[in-house]
Write an enzyme that holds these catalytic residues in place. Structure first.
Site, PDB file in Angstrom:
ATOM      1  N   LYS A  12      -9.941  58.555 -33.953  1.00  0.00           N
ATOM      2  CA  LYS A  12     -10.638  57.263 -33.893  1.00  0.00           C
ATOM      3  C   LYS A  12     -10.988  56.803 -35.303  1.00  0.00           C
ATOM      4  O   LYS A  12     -11.084  57.596 -36.247  1.00  0.00           O
ATOM      5  CB  LYS A  12     -11.906  57.349 -33.035  1.00  0.00           C
TER       6      LYS A  12
ATOM      7  N   ASP B  63     -20.192  61.972 -30.452  1.00  0.00           N
ATOM      8  CA  ASP B  63     -18.935  61.215 -30.373  1.00  0.00           C
ATOM      9  C   ASP B  63     -18.122  61.525 -29.118  1.00  0.00           C
ATOM     10  O   ASP B  63     -17.223  60.759 -28.764  1.00  0.00           O
ATOM     11  CB  ASP B  63     -18.054  61.526 -31.591  1.00  0.00           C
TER      12      ASP B  63
END
Length: 304
Positions: free
Chosen positions: A11, A136
């Site tokens: 990401k 996350d």
């Protein structure tokens, strides 16, 4: 034995603001827009009679401290699963680069074992487990681009279909996320809102999205890490829009379609001779040197 093969995407944060700690809290809330990209680790899960193990060509990853192992152990304990799993991890995402590789791997294990072990929980029920592994991790349980707030537990998928192109700059500099948060504690600033990025994404114009990119960590991390300051100077000369990836030390450049990036520019950034640049993604990172060498990789929005 039953088996499943899956990918775990990296990401980047198109927008990342870190909010002040609430009274009595140990962690900072965040306001961030996460973009998953098509740089992926690969995992193979094989059901075993009872034991858990992890296999990788990178010896340092073969440990119970790996989030992959922790995710499997947590799911097994929570749902009292008698079976075990053997996990083979092919690592392509550099570690400690701000790209979320460990978190993505853990989420892929939760999703995969939810199916393989026939637990069949809705994804929403996996969020508390994911959050226990790291802030996350919940964002990787959901497909596509997403808005994340709170301490990582609030995840909203953004239905903004435009696919974007990027260049990842894998500097090889490793940054501790915990250290990056500590450095922020010494900084006084006025918080920005991710609304500006969400609105830009809704309009779907690459140039506008690129202009609204923001990362609170970049100011403090590049001040603390001399090598990243050097990279900023180089990137300023070669890209119109770039940003630190997460808490670093990778960067990414947003390609709006207006850039022409000659190979000579890439080579000058690397400080290497003719013939060693590569923006195609082929052979950019091997199992042996994952996260160590400076590499450039052209990537795009994952799964679109």
């Amino acid at each position: 034995m039953r088996r499943l093969e899956t990918t775990a995407p990296a990401k980047i944060n198109l927008f990342l603001e870190v909010l002040p700690k609430p009274d009595g809290a140990d962690l900072h809330p965040v306001d961030t827009v996460i973009e998953k990209i098509d740089l992926c680790d690969r995992l193979t899960l094989r059901v075993t009679p009872a034991h858990l193990d992890i296999k990788s060509y990178i010896p340092v990853l073969v440990t119970p401290e790996n989030l992959v192992f922790k995710a499997a152990a947590l799911l097994k304990k929570t749902y009292r699963i008698k079976e075990g799993v053997s996990i083979s991890l092919s690592k392509k995402i550099p570690v400690s680069a701000g790209l979320g590789g460990g978190s993505s791997d853990a989420a892929s294990v939760l999703l995969g074992l939810n199916q393989l072990w026939r637990i069949q929980e809705p994804v929403s029920r996996l969020v508390p487990l994911a959050l226990g592994l790291g802030s996350d991790v919940p964002s990787f349980l959901f497909p596509g681009r997403c808005l994340v707030s709170g301490f990582g537990e609030k995840v909203k998928t953004l239905s903004t279909p435009t696919k974007f192109q990027y260049v990842l700059i894998l500097t090889g500099v490793k940054i501790s996320t915990a250290a990056a948060y500590r450095w922020l504690d010494d900084l006084t600033y006025q918080c920005h809102s991710s609304k500006i990025m969400v609105d830009a994404l809704k309009r779907g114009r690459p140039e506008l999205v690129a202009q609204k990119m923001f990362n609170r960590f970049q100011e403090v991390v590049t001040k603390k890490e001399k090598r990243l300051r050097g990279w900023e100077k180089k990137l300023d000369k070669n890209f119109n829009h770039y940003l630190l990836a997460g808490s670093g030390g990778a960067f990414f450049a947003f390609l709006t379609g207006q850039e022409f990036i000659p190979l000579t520019s890439i080579l000058s950034l690397q400080g290497r001779g003719k013939g060693e640049g590569d923006l195609t993604g082929s052979g950019f990172l091997s199992e042996e040197n994952a996260g160590n060498a400076v590499k450039f990789l052209r990537v795009s929005t994952y799964g679109r």
